[in-house]
Design a protein around this motif. Sequence first.
Motif, PDB file in Angstrom:
ATOM      1  N   SER A 156       0.860  -1.183   0.000  1.00 29.13           N
ATOM      2  CA  SER A 156       0.000   0.000   0.000  1.00 29.13           C
ATOM      3  C   SER A 156       0.891   1.226   0.000  1.00 29.13           C
ATOM      4  O   SER A 156       1.947   1.232   0.634  1.00 29.13           O
ATOM      5  N   SER A 157       0.463   2.250  -0.727  1.00 30.46           N
ATOM      6  CA  SER A 157       1.249   3.478  -0.817  1.00 30.46           C
ATOM      7  C   SER A 157       0.690   4.540   0.111  1.00 30.46           C
ATOM      8  O   SER A 157      -0.529   4.679   0.240  1.00 30.46           O
ATOM      9  N   LYS A 158       1.584   5.280   0.757  1.00 25.95           N
ATOM     10  CA  LYS A 158       1.189   6.392   1.617  1.00 25.95           C
ATOM     11  C   LYS A 158       1.822   7.661   1.066  1.00 25.95           C
ATOM     12  O   LYS A 158       3.030   7.710   0.835  1.00 25.95           O
ATOM     13  N   ARG A 159       0.992   8.667   0.849  1.00 26.13           N
ATOM     14  CA  ARG A 159       1.458   9.914   0.235  1.00 26.13           C
ATOM     15  C   ARG A 159       2.627  10.508   1.021  1.00 26.13           C
ATOM     16  O   ARG A 159       2.549  10.684   2.237  1.00 26.13           O
ATOM     17  N   GLY A 160       3.712  10.768   0.312  1.00 23.36           N
ATOM     18  CA  GLY A 160       4.871  11.402   0.910  1.00 23.36           C
ATOM     19  C   GLY A 160       5.694  10.502   1.799  1.00 23.36           C
ATOM     20  O   GLY A 160       6.676  10.945   2.405  1.00 23.36           O
ATOM     21  N   SER A 161       5.299   9.222   1.900  1.00 20.68           N
ATOM     22  CA  SER A 161       6.003   8.316   2.800  1.00 20.68           C
ATOM     23  C   SER A 161       6.584   7.102   2.099  1.00 20.68           C
ATOM     24  O   SER A 161       7.584   6.552   2.524  1.00 20.68           O
ATOM     25  N   GLY A 162       5.961   6.670   1.008  1.00 19.11           N
ATOM     26  CA  GLY A 162       6.464   5.507   0.285  1.00 19.11           C
ATOM     27  C   GLY A 162       5.468   4.363   0.279  1.00 19.11           C
ATOM     28  O   GLY A 162       4.288   4.527   0.581  1.00 19.11           O
ATOM     29  N   SER A 163       5.952   3.173  -0.055  1.00 18.38           N
ATOM     30  CA  SER A 163       5.113   1.974  -0.135  1.00 18.38           C
ATOM     31  C   SER A 163       5.485   1.004   0.974  1.00 18.38           C
ATOM     32  O   SER A 163       6.663   0.824   1.290  1.00 18.38           O
ATOM     33  N   TYR A 164       4.467   0.371   1.551  1.00 20.02           N
ATOM     34  CA  TYR A 164       4.652  -0.529   2.687  1.00 20.02           C
ATOM     35  C   TYR A 164       3.984  -1.878   2.424  1.00 20.02           C
ATOM     36  O   TYR A 164       2.951  -1.956   1.760  1.00 20.02           O
ATOM     37  N   VAL A 165       4.578  -2.928   2.990  1.00 17.41           N
ATOM     38  CA  VAL A 165       4.024  -4.277   2.858  1.00 17.41           C
ATOM     39  C   VAL A 165       2.793  -4.398   3.743  1.00 17.41           C
ATOM     40  O   VAL A 165       2.805  -4.018   4.909  1.00 17.41           O
ATOM     41  N   LEU A 166       1.711  -4.931   3.177  1.00 19.21           N
ATOM     42  CA  LEU A 166       0.473  -5.086   3.937  1.00 19.21           C
ATOM     43  C   LEU A 166       0.425  -6.391   4.723  1.00 19.21           C
ATOM     44  O   LEU A 166       0.098  -6.414   5.888  1.00 19.21           O
ATOM     45  N   ASN A 167       0.742  -7.500   4.060  1.00 16.76           N
ATOM     46  CA  ASN A 167       0.495  -8.789   4.702  1.00 16.76           C
ATOM     47  C   ASN A 167       1.715  -9.672   4.900  1.00 16.76           C
ATOM     48  O   ASN A 167       1.584 -10.827   5.280  1.00 16.76           O
ATOM     49  N   GLY A 168       2.880  -9.149   4.635  1.00 18.62           N
ATOM     50  CA  GLY A 168       4.102  -9.895   4.916  1.00 18.62           C
ATOM     51  C   GLY A 168       4.121 -11.285   4.342  1.00 18.62           C
ATOM     52  O   GLY A 168       3.679 -11.545   3.240  1.00 18.62           O
ATOM     53  N   GLY A 169       4.641 -12.242   5.129  1.00 15.62           N
ATOM     54  CA  GLY A 169       4.804 -13.617   4.670  1.00 15.62           C
ATOM     55  C   GLY A 169       3.504 -14.334   4.418  1.00 15.62           C
ATOM     56  O   GLY A 169       3.506 -15.447   3.899  1.00 15.62           O
ATOM     57  N   ASN A 170       2.366 -13.743   4.802  1.00 15.25           N
ATOM     58  CA  ASN A 170       1.084 -14.373   4.545  1.00 15.25           C
ATOM     59  C   ASN A 170       0.574 -14.084   3.138  1.00 15.25           C
ATOM     60  O   ASN A 170      -0.498 -14.541   2.769  1.00 15.25           O
ATOM     61  N   ALA A 171       1.322 -13.284   2.379  1.00 17.10           N
ATOM     62  CA  ALA A 171       0.856 -12.943   1.037  1.00 17.10           C
ATOM     63  C   ALA A 171       0.781 -14.190   0.182  1.00 17.10           C
ATOM     64  O   ALA A 171       1.719 -14.964   0.097  1.00 17.10           O
TER      65      ALA A 171
END
Length: 243
Positions: free
Chosen positions: A63-78
Amino acid sequence: MSATQKTKLSQKLYETLRQRVESGEWSQGTRIPTEMELASQHAVSRPVVREALVRLRDDGVISSKRGSGSYVLNGGNAGPRKFREIENVADVIHAFEFRLSVECDAAALAAVRRGEADLQALYAAHEAFGQGVDDDGFGDLDFSFHLAVAQASHNPMYSTTMSMLHRQIVFGMRLIGQFSSSGSRTRLDLVESEHTLIIEAIATQNEQHAYDAMFEHLSNSRRRLLGFDAVPDWKRHQPTSPG
């Protein structure tokens, strides 16, 4: 570079990045490298990176956050997250019908089971709306809030299902933005006020109010998108008991 070459490079990068998530190398909450950094690391162009990241977002992996970058949502459960693509109004109605079943109970369970960390995550997702957002970003921010509610239920099947529905949910949210861009501030205010009621019910651990607030919010969102009420054939009048 031809379009075919670009697609092949993007597919390869997508699979590489997704493997990092599925293996646990990039765990839930990890901030992934920027487009420029990924382009340098993998010796590809930024458009190739951007295409791979779009696919990861559509799959609910990041998921992307404005001005912050992209982050993993579900980790190893993806894992595989595929529902049929939305193609018509009937599909939109079906998606909301399903969400009304899943998310209302998730909100009620969140009210029963939430901890302080869950509340902080909800507040953070909610406050992100006040920082200014365009129509595309609106979908990602709204999805992040709904995912935080599902995660607060402490039933991983709710958050996993939400991640599987990421593409369908954001598709609807973006359509709302396109159809009502002239009144986007009003739209944003409405969503913020509806989210506030959900948070208040979860914070006070009132599962019935949380259920009702989520039901009202999703019903209003559907009305904003379709322009008319889709009257349900049946409605549960209280949340499923957590047992």
